[in-house]
Design an enzyme around this catalytic site. Structure first.
Site, short mmCIF file in Angstrom:
data_model
loop_
_atom_site.label_atom_id
_atom_site.label_comp_id
_atom_site.label_asym_id
_atom_site.label_seq_id
_atom_site.Cartn_x
_atom_site.Cartn_y
_atom_site.Cartn_z
N GLY A 210 0.86 -1.19 0.00
CA GLY A 210 0.00 0.00 0.00
C GLY A 210 0.89 1.23 0.00
N PHE A 211 0.40 2.31 0.56
CA PHE A 211 1.15 3.57 0.53
C PHE A 211 2.48 3.45 1.28
CE2 PHE A 211 -3.16 5.02 -0.34
CZ PHE A 211 -2.93 5.84 -1.42
N GLY A 212 2.45 2.80 2.45
CA GLY A 212 3.66 2.71 3.27
C GLY A 212 4.68 1.75 2.67
N GLU B 231 -17.85 12.12 1.85
CA GLU B 231 -17.61 12.07 0.40
C GLU B 231 -18.61 11.13 -0.28
OE1 GLU B 231 -12.89 13.25 0.20
OE2 GLU B 231 -13.38 11.14 0.01
N ASP C 209 -1.08 2.50 8.66
CA ASP C 209 -2.26 2.23 9.49
C ASP C 209 -1.98 1.17 10.55
OD1 ASP C 209 -3.62 4.01 7.93
OD2 ASP C 209 -5.02 2.56 7.05
C1 LIG Z 1 -12.42 4.56 1.41
C2 LIG Z 1 -11.16 5.16 1.96
C3 LIG Z 1 -10.89 6.50 1.76
C4 LIG Z 1 -9.73 7.09 2.25
N1 LIG Z 1 -9.48 8.40 1.99
C5 LIG Z 1 -8.30 8.94 2.37
C6 LIG Z 1 -7.98 10.28 2.02
O1 LIG Z 1 -8.79 11.00 1.41
N2 LIG Z 1 -6.76 10.76 2.38
C7 LIG Z 1 -5.86 9.99 3.07
O2 LIG Z 1 -4.74 10.45 3.32
N3 LIG Z 1 -6.14 8.73 3.42
C8 LIG Z 1 -7.34 8.18 3.09
N4 LIG Z 1 -7.64 6.89 3.44
C9 LIG Z 1 -6.71 6.16 4.32
C10 LIG Z 1 -5.55 5.60 3.55
O3 LIG Z 1 -5.99 4.88 2.42
C11 LIG Z 1 -4.73 4.71 4.49
O4 LIG Z 1 -4.33 5.47 5.60
C12 LIG Z 1 -3.50 4.18 3.78
O5 LIG Z 1 -3.91 3.32 2.73
C13 LIG Z 1 -2.61 3.41 4.76
O6 LIG Z 1 -1.50 2.93 4.07
P1 LIG Z 1 -0.80 1.57 4.51
O7 LIG Z 1 0.38 1.40 3.63
O8 LIG Z 1 -0.64 1.54 5.97
O9 LIG Z 1 -1.89 0.46 4.18
P2 LIG Z 1 -2.65 0.09 2.81
O10 LIG Z 1 -2.53 1.19 1.81
O11 LIG Z 1 -3.99 -0.31 3.25
O12 LIG Z 1 -1.83 -1.13 2.29
C14 LIG Z 1 -1.76 -2.35 2.98
C15 LIG Z 1 -1.48 -3.45 1.98
O13 LIG Z 1 -1.11 -4.63 2.69
C16 LIG Z 1 -1.77 -5.73 2.12
N5 LIG Z 1 -1.87 -6.76 3.16
C17 LIG Z 1 -2.60 -6.74 4.30
N6 LIG Z 1 -2.39 -7.85 5.03
C18 LIG Z 1 -1.50 -8.60 4.33
C19 LIG Z 1 -0.89 -9.86 4.56
N7 LIG Z 1 -1.13 -10.56 5.66
N8 LIG Z 1 -0.03 -10.34 3.61
C20 LIG Z 1 0.23 -9.64 2.49
N9 LIG Z 1 -0.33 -8.42 2.22
C21 LIG Z 1 -1.17 -7.91 3.13
C22 LIG Z 1 -3.12 -5.18 1.69
O14 LIG Z 1 -3.72 -6.00 0.73
C23 LIG Z 1 -2.70 -3.81 1.15
O15 LIG Z 1 -2.35 -3.88 -0.22
C24 LIG Z 1 -8.81 6.29 2.97
C25 LIG Z 1 -9.08 4.93 3.19
C26 LIG Z 1 -10.25 4.38 2.69
C27 LIG Z 1 -10.52 2.92 2.91
#
Ligand SMILES: Cc1cc2nc3c(=O)[nH]c(=O)nc-3n(C[C@H](O)[C@H](O)[C@H](O)COP(=O)(O)OP(=O)(O)OC[C@H]3O[C@@H](n4cnc5c(N)ncnc54)[C@H](O)[C@@H]3O)c2cc1C
Length: 413
Positions: free
Chosen positions: A12-14, A169, A299
């Site tokens: 994901g983003f991180g 939204e 997250d």
């Molecule tokens: C509908 C919606 C709207 C949003 N709007 C905004 C916004 O307007 N602005 C903003 O800044 N943020 C927004 N967010 C929040 C933002 O999307 C999250 O904060 C961000 O995606 C977190 O990034 P991350 O890398 O922690 O996790 P994610 O981007 O969720 O990435 C996690 C990844 O890990 C993978 N994964 C999970 N478990 C496993 C596993 N066991 N094995 C392998 N892969 C795995 C998942 O499939 C995913 O691809 C929104 C979120 C949602 C759901």
């Protein structure tokens, strides 16, 4: 032979940003993700309201990583991590690591409300967004042939739960879908029966935003004829009737739940300290206290800012933490001391529909057309891939000029 192996769980983003910032580092990376694509979650609600196609907000990971020489991508779900033996379990085998980055994100939190989980809709991944779109579009078809006015009203009453940015939204976009698009597709349907209800248990919308933006959001949604019920807690939903805490009932065949997320389930099995929403407590450097070679971010991680407030679950936090982690891993490799993470808050931004958004940038709050233009261009800019940027731009321009949501397709999931 001695190149350190960095395993990153989650693209994901991180996770993706950590991987990209390690492109020139003397490491070999394995990036693992459940899906073969990176998803731009902030625009998922547009998929649910038939505004965009999933392929316009998701991008294949192998294409993104094509030019990066030190990375291997593996699709699959990590089911276990052994911190002592230093390996992760994936697709029936194990992958050993020297450094581990856990960036697994979050899932929808129904707070134990089973009836809502069973009968409600959510907007958290591509599948749930497409399911929601199909359901919404199907209801218009059913309503167009329903003769009983009570049943028709229930089909055309859409309840969104959660007055945070996603709920706001979604409610605004849904109200516009009805008043600007469906009104043309269903000329014989009495669309004054249609109603979008936004439920929020707090006394105001978008709690994290300053007072003036909460007020502006309320006004903008009100102008779009969204019924906003504040201080309204949800008790249960049986698929036909929404029941509130105070006993009020709203007949509705649609409940879209946007009121909570919790960290990904794999974190619960790690035996590490977790805070609210299941997020893993980390040091200011994003390392696990007992395992300095393991970083948790986005997250999935719980870290408080200088004022003691937990960093929000936002893409901007995850992106910055991905970069910080990549830099700290390189410092570790070179025997240097690590730098704590400091979040640079770029501001707040949420859209409520056509020409309507609220923003707080550089300490200044504003709303309306200018905020909306900034929202549009920022989101196009942040999408991965020139093709997606162009397609989303064309799509939105078309919608803007012709009042059309172009993805009004009912498909089999
Ligand atoms: C509908 C919606 C709207 C949003 N709007 C905004 C916004 O307007 N602005 C903003 O800044 N943020 C927004 N967010 C929040 C933002 O999307 C999250 O904060 C961000 O995606 C977190 O990034 P991350 O890398 O922690 O996790 P994610 O981007 O969720 O990435 C996690 C990844 O890990 C993978 N994964 C999970 N478990 C496993 C596993 N066991 N094995 C392998 N892969 C795995 C998942 O499939 C995913 O691809 C929104 C979120 C949602 C759901």
């Amino acid at each position: 032979m001695n190149t350190p192996h960095v395993v990153i769980i989650g693209a994901g983003f991180g996770g993706l940003n950590a991987a990209r910032h390690l492109a020139k580092a003397p490491v070999q990376i394995t990036l693992i993700n459940k899906q073969n694509y990176h998803l731009f979650q902030p625009l998922l609600y547009q998929v649910a309201i038939a505004g965009l196609l999933p392929s316009q907000i998701a991008y294949p990971l192998r294409t993104i990583l094509r030019k990066q020489k030190n990375i291997d991508f593996q699709m699959g779900e990590v089911t276990a991590i052994d911190f002592n033996a230093r390996y992760v379990r994936l697709n029936g085998s194990v992958i050993a690591y020297d450094y581990l980055v856990i960036a697994v994100g979050a899932e929808t939190n129904f707070f134990g409300m089973q009836t809502v989980q069973q009968n409600g809709f959510q907007v958290k991944d591509v599948d749930s967004a497409v399911l929601t779109r199909n359901h919404l579009l199907n209801l218009f078809e059913q309503a167009s042939r329903e003769v009983d006015p009570e049943k028709r009203r229930a089909m055309l009453t859409f309840v969104v739960v959660g007055g945070g940015p996603t709920g706001v939204e979604t409610a605004g976009a849904l109200a516009e879908l009805i008043s600007q698009v469906m009104v043309k597709d269903y000329p014989a349907l009495e669309l004054s029966d249609a109603r979008v209800v936004l439920l929020e248990s707090n006394d105001h919308l978008i709690t994290a935003y300053p007072h003036e933006l909460r007020h502006a959001t309320f006004e903008l949604l009100h102008r779009k004829h969204v019924d906003i019920l504040l201080g309204a807690g949800l008790a249960e939903y049986n698929g036909a009737v929404v029941t509130l805490d105070d006993g009020r009932q709203i007949p509705s065949q649609t409940l879209i739940w946007t009121a909570g997320v919790r960290a990904a389930p794999v974190l619960d099995s790690l035996g590490v300290e977790q805070a609210g929403a299941g997020r893993v407590k980390v040091l200011p450097t994003l390392q696990l206290p007992q395992h300095p070679e393991v970083f948790v971010l986005g997250d999935a991680a719980y870290l408080a800012d200088e004022k003691g407030q937990p960093l929000p679950m936002l893409s901007t936090v995850a992106i910055q933490q991905g970069k910080s982690t990549a830099q700290n891993i390189q410092r570790l490799i070179h025997g240097k001391s690590l730098k704590p993470f400091h979040y640079m808050d770029p501001g707040l931004l949420a859209t409520i529909g056509r020409n309507a958004a609220v923003a707080r940038i550089a300490g200044i709050s504003f709303s309306g057309f200018i905020a909306w233009v900034i929202w549009v261009f920022l989101h196009i800019y942040r999408l991965i891939g020139f093709r997606n940027r162009l397609l989303v731009f064309i799509n939105w321009a078309w919608d803007y000029i012709f009042y059309e949501n172009q993805v009004r397709l009912i498909t089999k999931e």
